[in-house]
Design an enzyme around this catalytic site. Structure first.
Site, PDB file in Angstrom:
ATOM      1  N   CYS A 115      27.559  29.308  46.432  1.00 58.60           N
ATOM      2  CA  CYS A 115      28.489  29.992  47.352  1.00 58.60           C
ATOM      3  C   CYS A 115      27.814  30.411  48.651  1.00 58.60           C
ATOM      4  CB  CYS A 115      29.102  31.206  46.663  1.00 58.60           C
ATOM      5  SG  CYS A 115      30.016  30.710  45.206  1.00 58.60           S
ATOM      6  N   HIS A 261      32.439  34.849  52.136  1.00 56.85           N
ATOM      7  CA  HIS A 261      32.747  33.869  51.094  1.00 56.85           C
ATOM      8  C   HIS A 261      33.944  34.382  50.303  1.00 56.85           C
ATOM      9  CE1 HIS A 261      32.610  31.397  47.642  1.00 56.85           C
ATOM     10  NE2 HIS A 261      32.146  32.346  46.847  1.00 56.85           N
ATOM     11  N   ASN A 291      38.391  30.092  44.917  1.00 55.97           N
ATOM     12  CA  ASN A 291      36.988  30.080  45.353  1.00 55.97           C
ATOM     13  C   ASN A 291      36.533  28.626  45.506  1.00 55.97           C
ATOM     14  OD1 ASN A 291      34.196  30.147  45.511  1.00 55.97           O
ATOM     15  ND2 ASN A 291      33.924  31.635  43.856  1.00 55.97           N
TER      16      ASN A 291
HETATM   17  N1  COA Z   1      43.801  35.526  32.174  1.00 57.31           N
HETATM   18  C1  COA Z   1      44.094  36.544  31.333  1.00 57.31           C
HETATM   19  N2  COA Z   1      43.156  37.306  30.761  1.00 57.31           N
HETATM   20  C2  COA Z   1      41.874  37.041  31.054  1.00 57.31           C
HETATM   21  C3  COA Z   1      41.499  36.006  31.924  1.00 57.31           C
HETATM   22  C4  COA Z   1      42.529  35.238  32.491  1.00 57.31           C
HETATM   23  N3  COA Z   1      42.274  34.231  33.338  1.00 57.31           N
HETATM   24  N4  COA Z   1      40.149  35.976  32.030  1.00 57.31           N
HETATM   25  C5  COA Z   1      39.674  36.977  31.253  1.00 57.31           C
HETATM   26  N5  COA Z   1      40.722  37.606  30.663  1.00 57.31           N
HETATM   27  C6  COA Z   1      40.687  38.750  29.744  1.00 57.31           C
HETATM   28  C7  COA Z   1      39.368  38.875  29.033  1.00 57.31           C
HETATM   29  O1  COA Z   1      39.339  38.045  27.904  1.00 57.31           O
HETATM   30  C8  COA Z   1      39.363  40.340  28.685  1.00 57.31           C
HETATM   31  O2  COA Z   1      40.153  40.525  27.552  1.00 57.31           O
HETATM   32  P1  COA Z   1      39.754  41.645  26.444  1.00 57.31           P
HETATM   33  O3  COA Z   1      39.811  42.953  27.184  1.00 57.31           O
HETATM   34  O4  COA Z   1      40.826  41.488  25.433  1.00 57.31           O
HETATM   35  O5  COA Z   1      38.385  41.293  25.979  1.00 57.31           O
HETATM   36  C9  COA Z   1      40.074  40.996  29.870  1.00 57.31           C
HETATM   37  O6  COA Z   1      40.825  39.950  30.493  1.00 57.31           O
HETATM   38  C10 COA Z   1      39.142  41.627  30.868  1.00 57.31           C
HETATM   39  O7  COA Z   1      38.126  40.698  31.162  1.00 57.31           O
HETATM   40  P2  COA Z   1      37.004  41.007  32.178  1.00 57.31           P
HETATM   41  O8  COA Z   1      36.107  39.822  32.317  1.00 57.31           O
HETATM   42  O9  COA Z   1      36.373  42.313  31.848  1.00 57.31           O
HETATM   43  O10 COA Z   1      37.872  41.185  33.513  1.00 57.31           O
HETATM   44  P3  COA Z   1      37.425  41.656  34.929  1.00 57.31           P
HETATM   45  O11 COA Z   1      38.257  42.791  35.358  1.00 57.31           O
HETATM   46  O12 COA Z   1      35.940  41.774  35.046  1.00 57.31           O
HETATM   47  O13 COA Z   1      37.865  40.407  35.842  1.00 57.31           O
HETATM   48  C11 COA Z   1      36.947  38.484  36.951  1.00 57.31           C
HETATM   49  C12 COA Z   1      37.299  39.149  35.612  1.00 57.31           C
HETATM   50  C13 COA Z   1      36.325  37.128  36.647  1.00 57.31           C
HETATM   51  C14 COA Z   1      38.219  38.287  37.756  1.00 57.31           C
HETATM   52  C15 COA Z   1      35.997  39.400  37.743  1.00 57.31           C
HETATM   53  O14 COA Z   1      34.954  39.852  36.910  1.00 57.31           O
HETATM   54  C16 COA Z   1      35.391  38.716  38.943  1.00 57.31           C
HETATM   55  O15 COA Z   1      36.072  38.260  39.828  1.00 57.31           O
HETATM   56  N6  COA Z   1      34.054  38.677  39.016  1.00 57.31           N
HETATM   57  C17 COA Z   1      33.369  38.044  40.096  1.00 57.31           C
HETATM   58  C18 COA Z   1      33.501  36.586  39.970  1.00 57.31           C
HETATM   59  C19 COA Z   1      32.915  35.834  41.105  1.00 57.31           C
HETATM   60  O16 COA Z   1      32.936  36.320  42.197  1.00 57.31           O
HETATM   61  N7  COA Z   1      32.396  34.664  40.824  1.00 57.31           N
HETATM   62  C20 COA Z   1      31.903  33.769  41.769  1.00 57.31           C
HETATM   63  C21 COA Z   1      30.782  34.326  42.528  1.00 57.31           C
HETATM   64  S1  COA Z   1      30.393  33.269  43.819  1.00 57.31           S
END
Ligand code: COA
Length: 335
Positions: A115, A261, A291
């Site tokens: 990224c 980004h 992304n």
């Molecule tokens: N749809 C529905 N539920 C989902 C899901 C989806 N696409 N992806 C994960 N979940 C669920 C998980 O299984 C979890 O369920 P549980 O509570 O029953 O265990 C719940 O949602 C919460 O998951 P979590 O990973 O804690 O969510 P979050 O609030 O951290 O959001 C992201 C997840 C990925 C959106 C977030 O962490 C994020 O954007 N992180 C940065 C990612 C990023 O920038 N990546 C690239 C960098 S260049």
């Protein structure tokens, strides 16, 4: 003094629109979950039939950028191609693009900063131009990620985030007395955190490099510790912004637009809040593309130029954090 100037930009995204609702046919997710957590509404994916690589998307974006710069492909001294999703394992997509552009022996360099690819690429191009190694550089960020994500519920945390696309910029060394072009750059990497965002396979550490069992375990798909990436991104993006502004001898108020980004709208909003930035100064388009990794900044830049938000004398701060971990920022002023 010679300054690195953006002479033309271009973008290309595949025509296939995949909405959040479309994703529910493959995995247990919802439009509401995706919008609330990420801001994404839809993304572009290449045709599910395959056969299209980042060099193909990069070619389309490059043609537009070359045209706007009023260069022919033969004017290019060097291609820098940033991607985490190369067409093939090797050689790099830069070589493939070089051939597709009809070039004979123009050098081509692939960089693997995920990224942060555009930030590293712009800094590298600036160094090549200042040192006299090249004067006209085609910098491309392009990704085809849709073909390498787990579309089942197991992979939903990642699958909903990523999109395909390409952005390109023609960069030229121009003699000018004005304080314009690349004014300052700050780059960082921290391999200690390589394992919070990675795709492990195929791996030369393993023998053989990939087996059926590894594939069944999903080790050929990207892995991400989303929460850690999120928190780290907000903190480091704010830090690197301050660092690069200090290097450029500028303040936050001197920046007309921040082009971050596009990893998650909430990351960019939290970053803006931390630095007290007015919302309209931070350019976001993740809602429409997801992304697109190395392509996200040049796509957003191209759109901003097209919408005429960026004009002559605009000062822009590009910034990113991604796998590696890598992060960085560049301050750039248009002539
Ligand atoms: N749809 C529905 N539920 C989902 C899901 C989806 N696409 N992806 C994960 N979940 C669920 C998980 O299984 C979890 O369920 P549980 O509570 O029953 O265990 C719940 O949602 C919460 O998951 P979590 O990973 O804690 O969510 P979050 O609030 O951290 O959001 C992201 C997840 C990925 C959106 C977030 O962490 C994020 O954007 N992180 C940065 C990612 C990023 O920038 N990546 C690239 C960098 S260049």
């Amino acid at each position: 003094m010679k300054q690195t100037m953006i002479k033309g930009t271009g973008r290309y995204v595949p025509p296939r629109v995949v909405t959040n609702h479309d994703l529910t046919q493959w995995m247990d997710t919802s439009d509401e979950w995706i919008r609330q957590r990420t801001g994404i509404e839809e993304r572009r994916w290449v045709s599910a039939e395959g056969g299209i690589g980042p060099s193909d998307l990069g070619l389309q974006a490059s043609k537009i950028a070359l045209n706007r710069a009023e260069w022919t492909h033969e004017d290019v001294d060097l291609i820098i191609f940033a991607t985490l999703s190369p067409d093939i394992y090797f050689p790099g997509s830069g070589c493939l693009l070089q051939h597709k552009l009809g070039l004979d022996s123009t050098p081509a360099l692939d960089i693997r900063q995920q990224c942060t690819g555009f930030i590293y690429g712009l800094t590298l191009a600036d160094a090549f131009i200042r040192s006299g190694h090249a004067n006209r550089i085609l910098l491309v960020g392009a990704e085809v990620q849709s073909t390498a994500i787990d579309l089942s519920t197991r992979g939903r945390d990642i699958a909903v985030l990523f999109g395909d696309g390409a952005g390109a910029a023609c960069l030229e060394g121009v003699e000018t007395a004005e304080a314009a072009g690349v004014l300052a750059s700050a780059l960082h990497a921290q391999g200690e955190f390589a394992n919070i965002l990675m795709m492990e396979l195929p791996s030369h550490k393993l023998n053989p490099i990939i087996t059926e069992e590894m594939v069944r375990a999903g080790r050929h798909y990207p892995f991400m510790d989303g929460r850690t990436v999120f928190k780290t991104a907000v903190r480091k993006l704010a830090q690197v912004t301050k660092e690069v502004l200090k290097k450029a001898n500028l303040t936050v108020e001197d920046i007309d637009f921040f082009i971050p980004h596009q990893a998650n709208l909430r990351i960019n909003q939290a970053f803006a809040k931390l630095l007290n930035l007015p919302e309209e100064k931070v350019i976001n388009n993740i809602q429409r593309y997801g992304n697109t990794t190395a392509a996200s900044i040049p796509i957003a830049l191209d759109e901003a130029i097209e919408r005429q938000c960026i004009q002559s004398k605009s000062t822009v701060l590009f910034l990113a954090l991604g796998a590696g971990l890598t992060w960085g920022a560049v301050v750039y002023r248009f002539l």
